[in-house]
Each structure stands twice: as C-alpha cells, then as structure tokens.
Design an enzyme around this catalytic site. Structure first.
Site, mmCIF file in Angstrom:
data_model
loop_
_atom_site.group_PDB
_atom_site.id
_atom_site.type_symbol
_atom_site.label_atom_id
_atom_site.label_comp_id
_atom_site.label_asym_id
_atom_site.label_seq_id
_atom_site.Cartn_x
_atom_site.Cartn_y
_atom_site.Cartn_z
ATOM 1 N N SER A 145 0.832 -1.197 0.000
ATOM 2 C CA SER A 145 0.000 0.000 0.000
ATOM 3 C C SER A 145 0.873 1.254 0.000
ATOM 4 O O SER A 145 1.732 1.412 -0.868
ATOM 5 C CB SER A 145 -0.944 -0.047 1.205
ATOM 6 O OG SER A 145 -1.921 0.954 1.149
ATOM 7 N N ARG A 214 -11.932 7.288 9.230
ATOM 8 C CA ARG A 214 -11.640 5.855 9.216
ATOM 9 C C ARG A 214 -12.731 5.073 8.507
ATOM 10 O O ARG A 214 -12.442 4.119 7.768
ATOM 11 C CB ARG A 214 -11.481 5.354 10.656
ATOM 12 C CG ARG A 214 -11.024 3.900 10.752
ATOM 13 C CD ARG A 214 -9.675 3.710 10.080
ATOM 14 N NE ARG A 214 -9.150 2.368 10.308
ATOM 15 C CZ ARG A 214 -8.018 1.916 9.778
ATOM 16 N NH1 ARG A 214 -7.296 2.705 8.998
ATOM 17 N NH2 ARG A 214 -7.592 0.704 10.034
ATOM 18 N N ASP A 312 -9.681 -4.316 -5.953
ATOM 19 C CA ASP A 312 -9.112 -3.178 -5.232
ATOM 20 C C ASP A 312 -9.504 -1.893 -5.953
ATOM 21 O O ASP A 312 -9.058 -1.632 -7.079
ATOM 22 C CB ASP A 312 -7.589 -3.323 -5.176
ATOM 23 C CG ASP A 312 -6.925 -2.299 -4.261
ATOM 24 O OD1 ASP A 312 -7.555 -1.269 -3.947
ATOM 25 O OD2 ASP A 312 -5.764 -2.529 -3.883
ATOM 26 N N HIS A 345 -8.681 -4.007 -1.326
ATOM 27 C CA HIS A 345 -7.347 -3.525 -0.972
ATOM 28 C C HIS A 345 -6.787 -4.224 0.265
ATOM 29 O O HIS A 345 -5.577 -4.430 0.379
ATOM 30 C CB HIS A 345 -7.387 -2.013 -0.749
ATOM 31 C CG HIS A 345 -6.048 -1.416 -0.457
ATOM 32 N ND1 HIS A 345 -5.013 -1.435 -1.360
ATOM 33 C CD2 HIS A 345 -5.553 -0.809 0.667
ATOM 34 C CE1 HIS A 345 -3.944 -0.851 -0.833
ATOM 35 N NE2 HIS A 345 -4.251 -0.474 0.392
ATOM 36 N N ASP A 346 -7.648 -4.581 1.197
ATOM 37 C CA ASP A 346 -7.201 -5.224 2.432
ATOM 38 C C ASP A 346 -6.844 -6.695 2.262
ATOM 39 O O ASP A 346 -6.474 -7.343 3.251
ATOM 40 C CB ASP A 346 -8.290 -5.116 3.503
ATOM 41 C CG ASP A 346 -8.048 -3.953 4.460
ATOM 42 O OD1 ASP A 346 -7.041 -3.240 4.285
ATOM 43 O OD2 ASP A 346 -8.868 -3.758 5.370
#
Length: 374
Positions: A145, A214, A312, A345-346
C-alpha cells in the site's frame, strides 16, 4: 540482532524534500531472524499508513503482529533464512518522529508545524537506517500500500539498494479516486472543532472527525462484493437501537462504527493528515519527465514480484500492471500476479494464504545473495 523494538537516530538536521528540517528525528523498527556475516540476507518491509513496525510476534513481544501469518519461522517470509526488518514510516505516530512528537525547539508536539512530509523523505530515512546497520544492499524490499509507494521512491533515490522487490497493492502515482477519498478524510478531521488547527490533547481529541475518516477508508479497503456477501441487508435487533430515529439500523453501519472506534484513539490525527497528503503527492512520473513508465524504467533491480487484487478500488489492478511493465522495461525479471480475492485492498492483510504462497514461491527463487536461482 534480537527481536525487539529499536530506535535509530537519524542525521540532524534531517533535510526534507519540500523544505524544512527535523532535529534529532528517529525511526522505530523491529527485527526478526539473524543478519548474515555478509549482511546479504536482509528483507525490509514497509507497511501501509496505519500499521506500526510490529509486523509479527517475537521473544521480546509475543503479541501478534499485523502480518503475523506471513512472517516467522517456516512462514512465507521465513525468519530462519531471512533477517527481516519492519520500519514505522517517518511521520507516523507509532514510534518514529512525526507531528505528535516533541519539537526540540518548543518542547511541545510539532502539530502542523511539522515540516511538509513526502514519501521520498520516508524513503531517505529508511536508507539511513540500512546504512547504519551495515546493509549495503537488501536481498528484498517489500512494500504494501503506502509502503509500496515509499519502496518505489527508495529504489529510485538509492539505486541498487535492493536486489529484489515485492510490490503489493500499491501505485506509481496517486489517482483521482484515491486523492478524492483521502481529501474527504482530511476534511472530516479538520472540520472537527476539537482538531483546533492541529492543537488538541487527549481531553480534546477530534474523535468524530477521525471516526468518519476511518469509516471512509474502511469502505474503500474492501470491495462491494464483500460488503454484500458479508452483510447483505441484515438489520440490527430493534432493542439494540437508540431512540434516535436515525440511529444505526443495518449491520454494516454497526460494523463500521465499531471498527472506527477501535482505531481513533490509537492513531494521531495530524500524523494521519501528513501521511495521507504525502501519499497524494507521490508521483513517480516526476522522475521520468512526466511519464510513469519512464520513471519506473530508472529503477535498477534484478527480480520483482508485483501482486494486485482485481477488486481493489483504491489501488486498481491496472496500476499494479503498470508497475510490473515498468520494472520489466527497466530490465528486471518480473512476476505479475492478479488475484481475484473479494476482499479488495485489504486482501494482503486477510487473504494471507494466497499472498503468502506467492511470496514464498518468489523468495524461494532467490539465493542468499538475492539473485535469481536457476
């Protein structure tokens, strides 16, 4: 070198790319494994924006790390073979010098008086650490990332700093969608009255702004496919809701709130602002006359593994392909892997079986000097 948290004092003053300097700055890092007599088995890991240097457990800290399933004896990054370092980025709040650190000139936290920060500054700080440890050339540099962008900067600014590279879900330059999301995150923090132009304390922490920031991030870290499969339209029990007519009704809302609340007090808002903006500023095309491909072509490595995820949305698979193509044009032998994980993405944090298998396969092709084996 033992498994423990270490702090490396950086040169003082530390000159920054966009002007300004830091006095008595430091980097926090952790290590696992043993550095070989020739210092040729080192693997440096650069994490994303929010994790610290504690990537895995060890004798001096048995708690699980953020990449526990990947790093350790017999794991994908095998600490019985490799000397593994994980660095907390310059500008972070997990031990390295950042906006929450004390300014030697005032005795107070830097806040927004912290110099403008770039990922190139973080890359240079990493290189100072390697030089101090006597590691002339890494066997492999791993970037995830935001850490992947820092890795690209480090390979550009310090040619031949590594023989091999693993690039994971990153980007050669920030794209409009990612910039837009991070801009909204920064705005949410700055509009919280408790942010107070960067001057806050524990009693007046901009919690609401950080929670919203967040939540925005978490939404982009996973894919719509996973959100649908995981939560669908599941509703909360009515007796678990407040009297507020706009209280959380769906399970996905409750999940985001719980995730945000776990995060907010563990991270410094100003550090979030600085590293978020540094990610937006990064553009490898600056080193290639406006061309990403030309910038990547200046990187000198022997072998690379580039992994991306087709779901992603923050760092799209097209950007991973661009990195792979650019490194190949530069003369590296490149393996490009596009995974179809629904976790967006995670995925590199949760789909560790598949990511680990690819990294293990790649690292197994390297001999102890980081060159490609036959």
């Amino acid at each position: 070198m033992a498994d423990a948290r270490h702090y490396h004092r950086l040169p003082s003053p530390l000159r920054m790319k966009r002007g300004g300097e830091l006095l008595h700055a430091q980097l926090a890092y952790e290590t696992w494994g043993t550095l070989s007599p020739h210092a040729d088995n080192a693997v440096l890991i650069l994490p994303g924006l929010s994790p610290g240097a504690h990537a895995a457990s060890g004798p001096h800290d048995p708690s699980g790390g953020w990449w526990e399933a990947i790093i350790g004896p017999g794991k994908a990054i095998d600490t019985e073979r490799w000397f593994v370092l994980c660095v907390n980025s310059l500008g972070s709040c997990k031990g390295s010098t950042g906006p929450a650190s004390q300014d030697p000139a005032t005795g107070k936290p830097y806040g927004i008086e912290f110099p403008e920060l770039t990922l190139e500054d973080a890359a240079n700080a990493n290189q100072y650490l390697l030089d101090a440890l006597g590691i002339a050339r890494l066997a492999c540099l791993v970037g995830c990332s935001m850490g992947g962008m820092t890795a690209l900067a480090q390979m550009l600014l310090h040619p031949r700093c590594t023989r091999a590279h693993i690039s994971i879900s990153t980007a050669p330059q920030a794209q409009p969608f990612a910039i837009a999301i991070r801009s909204l995150q920064r705005e949410a923090i700055r509009l919280d009255p408790n942010w107070n132009n960067g001057s806050y304390d524990d009693a007046h922490y901009p919690e609401a702004g950080m929670r919203i920031a967040r939540k925005l991030g978490v939404i982009t870290y996973r894919s719509a496919l996973e959100w649908s499969g995981r939560f669908s339209r599941i509703r909360l029990d009515s007796d678990a809701r407040d009297e507020d007519p706009f209280a959380f009704e769906f399970a996905v809302e409750s999940y985001l709130e719980a995730h945000a609340r776990r995060f907010v007090r563990s991270y410094d808002p100003n550090s979030y602002l600085y590293l978020s903006r540094a990610s937006d500023w990064f553009d490898i095309a600056e080193y290639g006359g406006g061309s990403v491909a030309a910038g990547l072509k200046k990187i000198c490595i022997e072998h690379a593994l580039v992994i991306g995820v087709d779901t992603d949305i923050l760092f799209p698979i097209e950007q991973q392909k661009a990195i792979a193509d650019g490194l190949a044009e530069a003369g590296a032998q490149v393996d490009f892997v596009a995974l179809d994980s629904p976790q967006g993405h995670d995925a590199f944090l949760v789909d560790t079986d598949r990511f680990g298998a690819e990294m293990r396969r790649f690292l197994d092709t390297l001999d102890t000097t980081g060159s490609v084996g036959v």
